[in-house]
Write a protein that holds these residues in place. Structure first.
Motif, mmCIF file in Angstrom:
data_model
loop_
_atom_site.group_PDB
_atom_site.id
_atom_site.type_symbol
_atom_site.label_atom_id
_atom_site.label_comp_id
_atom_site.label_asym_id
_atom_site.label_seq_id
_atom_site.Cartn_x
_atom_site.Cartn_y
_atom_site.Cartn_z
ATOM 1 N N TYR A 74 22.185 -2.146 -36.613
ATOM 2 C CA TYR A 74 22.296 -2.016 -35.164
ATOM 3 C C TYR A 74 20.953 -1.569 -34.619
ATOM 4 O O TYR A 74 20.298 -0.680 -35.202
ATOM 5 N N THR B 293 21.610 -7.788 -31.687
ATOM 6 C CA THR B 293 21.482 -6.327 -31.776
ATOM 7 C C THR B 293 22.369 -5.751 -32.868
ATOM 8 O O THR B 293 22.126 -4.634 -33.337
ATOM 9 N N THR B 294 23.366 -6.508 -33.291
ATOM 10 C CA THR B 294 24.329 -5.999 -34.264
ATOM 11 C C THR B 294 24.689 -7.097 -35.255
ATOM 12 O O THR B 294 24.843 -8.264 -34.857
#
Length: 779
Positions: free
Chosen positions: A640, A682-683
């Motif tokens: 993350y 982002t993840t």
């Protein structure tokens, strides 16, 4: 020798003397040599040529005007013979003159090696004792011929023949030639295991160091028969079984069969495995008052119900001894006592702590190391001269030395010191080669290029225990890669590994953008336990993108990526901290244990990026079948990233694909622009389950293994400013999954892997790549 026989007759006569007694009678009395000392006034040397009179006299223990005995004559003769310059020596006394009569050896005018192609002159010169311009000795020449044979035996040519040829060149000089017939290379035709009901032949073949000959064995040199190596292989088999639940294992015999026609050996290990045991009750007891027994439970690595493991018993004993010593009992000894239950095949272990004998280390002597420096060996001891002697701490040091990979053997023994409470520790090691040359091949999915890489590695640089590696690679698209790494494993005298890495890369593609990167980092790693360590690292990257690809010419490019290409170069300055855990039984081909890492990264110490990222990965290995040598593994990954300001750059986000979920291109899944350009995410989270196994019908010595696997995962979220990009797709957490098969080759060029995977869960905009090959990665 003739000189010795002459001495026995001469010295007795020389020590007879006349004594005058009352009445004028003279008697000749022979006194024992030990009771008499004679004196000479002059020394005469006969028979010298190039050696010279002074050189002979310098070897004598007899001096004119001083008394001497037959012991001095004996020693003088030994000194002259040991110089190597004389073939015969005789010493006699004539009146007050000592006569030294010598016959000189011939001097070597030139020493050469003929017929040697597989072993260099330099290595052979290091093996022999005779030298050009030195004395020639027939006996020494024969010994040197045997040393040459030993050097050839080390590369698998045991049938080498060595003849000695000499030619007189006048002036008592001779030319010497070792004429070598190298013969054929001796091979290991077959390695048999008899009596192994639990573990497959391939499993046991992986335990020992001696390997069966293959067409590529000349690169690894592991198919050489060596009696010393065979003894080491036997020890490895015993340790393997004792560490996998078989305390009753016996190696009944090791048979070596040589076939003269094929110039090859067949090795057969015959064994009795015994029953497999697990740990029963495990406890700690002590006869030393004040020891915190409850606090020692956490040091125990042998748990009830786990498979019996002699190595874990030793490790637990070492950890308990260190903990007891820190409590103020430096002499305490830990004695593990086993109680075997034949009914349920368990072994209960009780770690008994006794006071032990109060003894101190007088000194630590190190022998056998021809390359590794003494301080590299000494620093693996938590004990020093003057400290309390502790048996388990010595065992820990031995384990550390063996784990360095610098030595083929490590033996630690003790000797009595100068007082009853003093002990001398003798560390005897044998250095082994620690340098290697590697050839690697891989596929750069980002640049759609085949990359060939050459590298050199040294794990014990200059004998100082330092690690150094340099490599260079090139691809079929003019891509270039350069790497250099250095590590000092004992920084500032502490068990801290400090080092740096330098990296330079360039790649070009007709279908993708060009990429140039220069990067470097400095790092510091500290051990927290035997299996857990932490690393702190600062890194700096400078990179830029070029727009030479066909898609760029066609303007099939999002404005975001146009800005990325035109706005460079870019820099990222970051610091990261990671925890790394390893309990695997082998880094090359793990079969049991866990590899795990968690990394925290902060970018923003200057440069163009400002974010925090956390990533984690873990892989668990477990044998699914000992007999069939099937290894199972389960891998999870996740990450993350979040910006410190409003947005991330495209290169700040995570890009995943074929390395994590096979069957997709790298950067093949996750958010992307309407032009198909990957933005990253982002993840991300992935999971993989795999089983690998020996390929049926392929000899295990080829080191070819198959794999079957299922991968799944997702990548979602976006923090890149996309206001000018138009519609964005793939920001949700849709699941991707694939199934496939692979082929892993443990080649002399590195571990190569070939995969073919078919995605069965994907999105329409994902980019698929079913076939992939490159360097195999255990983590």
């Amino acid at each position: 020798m003739a000189g010795s026989r002459f001495l026995n007759t001469v010295s007795g006569a020389a020590l007879s003397f006349a004594v005058a007694v009352s009445g004028g009678v003279v008697a000749s009395i022979a006194m024992p040599a030990s009771a008499y000392a004679a004196v000479v006034n002059n020394i005469v040397v006969k028979g010298t040529g190039t050696t010279g009179t002074d050189a002979v006299k310098s070897k004598l223990t007899i001096v004119p005007g001083k008394s001497f005995s037959d012991a001095d004559i004996n020693q003088s003769i030994r000194n002259l013979y040991s110089s190597g310059y004389f073939s015969n020596v005789a010493i006699s006394v004539s009146g007050s003159t000592l006569v030294v009569d010598v016959t000189e050896n011939q001097m070597i005018n030139q020493l050469v090696f003929n017929g040697n192609r597989k072993v260099s002159d330099k290595k052979l010169q290091g093996a022999v004792q005779l030298r050009s311009l030195g004395p020639y000795n027939e006996a020494q020449a024969q010994l040197d011929a045997q040393r040459i044979k030993d050097a050839y035996a080390q590369i698998g040519r045991s049938d080498v023949e060595v003849n000695i040829e000499t030619a007189n060149v006048g002036d008592n000089r001779v030319n010497v030639a070792y004429v070598i017939d190298e013969g054929g290379r001796t091979k290991i035709r077959k390695i048999n295991f008899v009596g192994n009901d639990t573990f497959a032949n391939a499993r046991l073949a992986g335990v020992i160091l001696t390997k069966k000959s293959t067409p590529l064995s000349f690169l690894t040199r592991k198919d050489i028969y060596n009696p010393d190596q065979l003894r080491a292989d036997e020890s490895m088999l015993r340790d393997f079984y004792n560490n996998h639940g078989f305390p009753d294992f016996r190696l009944i015999s090791t048979d070596v069969d040589y076939d003269e026609d094929s110039n090859s050996y067949t090795l057969t290990f015959t064994m009795s495995e015994g029953e497999r045991y697990k740990f029963g009750n495990v406890g700690v007891s002590t006869s030393v008052e004040g020891v915190d027994v409850e606090g020692l439970q956490r040091e125990i690595d042998t748990r009830q119900g786990k498979v019996y493991d002699a190595d874990k018993i030793q490790q637990s004993s070492e950890s308990i001894a260190a903990a007891v010593s820190s409590q103020g009992y430096p002499f305490a000894q830990v004695n593990p006592r086993g109680d075997r239950n034949f009914t349920d095949n368990t072994v209960s272990v009780n770690y008994e702590i006794d006071q032990g004998v109060k003894a101190y280390i007088e000194r630590i002597e190190i022998t056998g190391n021809t390359r590794t420096r003494d301080f590299v060996i000494r620093r693996e001891f938590d004990l020093a001269e003057g400290d309390a002697y502790n048996r388990e701490m010595i065992a820990r040091a031995k384990r550390r030395l063996e784990g360095l990979g610098y030595f083929s053997s490590v033996n630690i023994s003790t000797q009595p010191g100068s007082a009853p409470d003093r002990v001398v520790i003798v560390v005897d090691v044998e250095d082994e080669p620690t340098g290697s040359f590697s050839i690697g091949a891989g596929y750069d999915a980002e640049g759609d290029a085949l990359v060939l890489e050459l590298g050199v590695e040294e794990r014990n640089f200059l004998g100082r225990g330092q690690y150094i590696k340099a490599s260079a690679g090139a691809g079929n698209d003019d891509s270039q890669i350069y790497n250099f790494s250095f590590t000092e494993p004992f920084f500032l005298g502490y068990r801290l590994a400090a080092g740096f890495d330098l990296y330079r890369a360039y790649s070009s593609s007709q279908d993708y953008y060009d990429y140039t990167e220069t990067a470097g980092d400095i790092r510091l790693t500290a051990p927290l336990t035997n299996e857990l360590s932490t690393t702190l690292m600062y890194s700096y990257q400078n990179f830029e993108y070029g727009g030479k690809g066909a898609w760029y010419e066609d303007k099939n490019l999002s404005p975001i990526f146009q800005d990325l290409i035109e706005g460079g170069p870019w820099t990222v300055s970051s610091i990261e901290q990671s925890f790394n855990y390893s309990s695997v039984d082998s880094r090359r081909l793990p079969r049991e244990g866990v590899l795990a890492a968690v990394t925290n990264k902060v970018a923003g110490l200057g440069g163009d990026s400002n974010y925090y990222a956390i990533t984690g990965k873990a892989r668990v290995y477990q044998m699914l079948s000992d007999q069939a040598d099937i290894i199972g593994s389960l891998t999870v990954r996740g990450g993350y990233v979040t910006p410190f300001d409003d947005n991330l750059n495209v290169f700040d986000q995570f890009t995943i694909g074929g390395q994590q979920i096979r069957g997709f291109e790298q950067s093949g899944i996750g958010p992307r622009t309407e032009q198909g350009n990957s933005l990253g995410a982002t993840t991300y989270a992935t999971i993989s389950a795999e089983a690998n196994f020996p390929v049926p019908l392929i000899p295990e010595d080829i080191s070819l293994r198959g794999a079957a696997y299922v991968d799944a995962g997702t990548a979602f979220g976006n923090k890149v400013d996309v206001s000018s990009a138009g519609p964005i797709e793939g920001t949700d957490s849709a699941l991707r999954a694939s199934a496939g098969i692979g082929l892993i080759w443990n080649s002399p060029f590195g571990d190569l892997r070939f995969d073919y995977a078919i995605p069965f869960a994907k999105e329409d905009y994902d980019e698929v790549q079913r076939f992939r090959f490159g360097i195999a990665n255990t983590f």
